[in-house]
Design an enzyme around this catalytic site. Structure first.
Site, PDB file in Angstrom:
ATOM      1  N   ASP A  38     -13.532  -8.486   6.034  1.00  0.00           N
ATOM      2  CA  ASP A  38     -14.369  -9.256   5.106  1.00  0.00           C
ATOM      3  C   ASP A  38     -14.328 -10.740   5.479  1.00  0.00           C
ATOM      4  OD1 ASP A  38     -14.989  -6.989   3.628  1.00  0.00           O
ATOM      5  OD2 ASP A  38     -13.330  -7.281   2.224  1.00  0.00           O
ATOM      6  N   TYR A  67      -1.057  -5.207   7.374  1.00  0.00           N
ATOM      7  CA  TYR A  67      -1.644  -6.330   6.642  1.00  0.00           C
ATOM      8  C   TYR A  67      -0.580  -7.129   5.886  1.00  0.00           C
ATOM      9  CZ  TYR A  67      -6.043  -3.662   7.028  1.00  0.00           C
ATOM     10  OH  TYR A  67      -7.136  -2.967   7.489  1.00  0.00           O
ATOM     11  N   ASP A  81     -11.715  -9.162  -5.165  1.00  0.00           N
ATOM     12  CA  ASP A  81     -11.165 -10.247  -4.349  1.00  0.00           C
ATOM     13  C   ASP A  81     -11.618 -11.587  -4.912  1.00  0.00           C
ATOM     14  OD1 ASP A  81     -13.793 -10.598  -3.508  1.00  0.00           O
ATOM     15  OD2 ASP A  81     -13.435  -9.963  -1.446  1.00  0.00           O
ATOM     16  N   ARG A 173      -8.247  -4.381  -0.975  1.00  0.00           N
ATOM     17  CA  ARG A 173      -8.796  -4.871  -2.258  1.00  0.00           C
ATOM     18  C   ARG A 173      -8.618  -3.828  -3.354  1.00  0.00           C
ATOM     19  NH1 ARG A 173     -14.670  -5.620  -1.983  1.00  0.00           N
ATOM     20  NH2 ARG A 173     -14.695  -4.591   0.035  1.00  0.00           N
TER      21      ARG A 173
END
Length: 214
Positions: A38, A67, A81, A173
């Site tokens: 994103d 991550y 988000d 997310r």
């Protein structure tokens, strides 16, 4: 220049912006990437340059990913988000570390996850985010995913920082959203950095902003 590379995408540009930059810099039209990031996320974007290398990306996208995620508790977001509309949640009792630990542990292993409504998952051939932007609420089915490991790096209300190792198709997310639901505090993802895709790591990446300087 043809080959498969780890490019570090900064926060801001889309994954497609990085591909466009590479096309301009290399003069090669056939360039693709494995696993979209994103615009608000940063990190490792695996890029294939040249037809033979783009064909290999389908296998790379299935590789393990790692991550670093920062989650804001006590508030929800329509996009899960920083980009969405926020809504404060009335939290009756701030969860302690043990409660956070217990909630996070529930998401390790094979679990069902419903993708965010602002995602590229298609509903009757239309990306869910397009329906959401039209004011509709797309009905997305839960999918089985694998979260191999979640480690709490830091917790200080209202922020929670995690390191997450996943299989393919995981939305961090959605993980943030679901942790908030389990804690009854609400939550959304404020920062995300992908530090590894398979054997491609952040430390070995070329920074997208520096491609033109190389």
């Amino acid at each position: 220049m043809k080959g498969i590379y780890a490019v570090y995408k900064p926060k801001g540009p889309t994954s497609h912006d990085v591909i466009d930059q590479l096309r301009r810099e290399t003069g090669v039209r056939k360039i693709g990437h494995a696993g979209t990031l994103d615009p608000l996320a940063s990190g490792v974007l695996v890029v294939g340059v040249g037809r033979e290398n783009t064909k290999k990306l389908g296998q790379i996208v299935k590789k393990e990913k790692e991550y670093l995620a920062k989650i804001r508790l006590g508030i929800t977001s329509t996009t899960d988000d920083e980009e969405g509309q926020k809504k404060k949640v009335k939290v009756l009792e701030i969860p302690n570390y043990k409660e956070i630990e217990g909630a996070v542990a529930k998401f390790e292993g094979e679990i069902l996850q419903t993708p965010p409504i602002y995602s590229a998952v298609k509903v009757n051939g239309v990306p869910a985010y397009k329906l959401a932007r039209q004011g509709k609420t797309p009905q997305l089915e839960p999918r089985q995913i694998l979260i191999k490991e979640i480690k709490i790096l830091k917790y200080q209300w209202p922020y929670l920082k995690l390191r997450v190792v996943t299989g393919p198709g995981v939305y961090i997310r959605a993980l943030a959203r679901d942790i908030g639901q389990r804690l009854k505090t609400g939550a959304y993802l404020t920062e995300l950095e992908r530090i590894r895709v398979g054997n491609f790591t952040k430390d070995e990446s070329v920074v997208a902003e520096e491609i033109s300087k190389a």
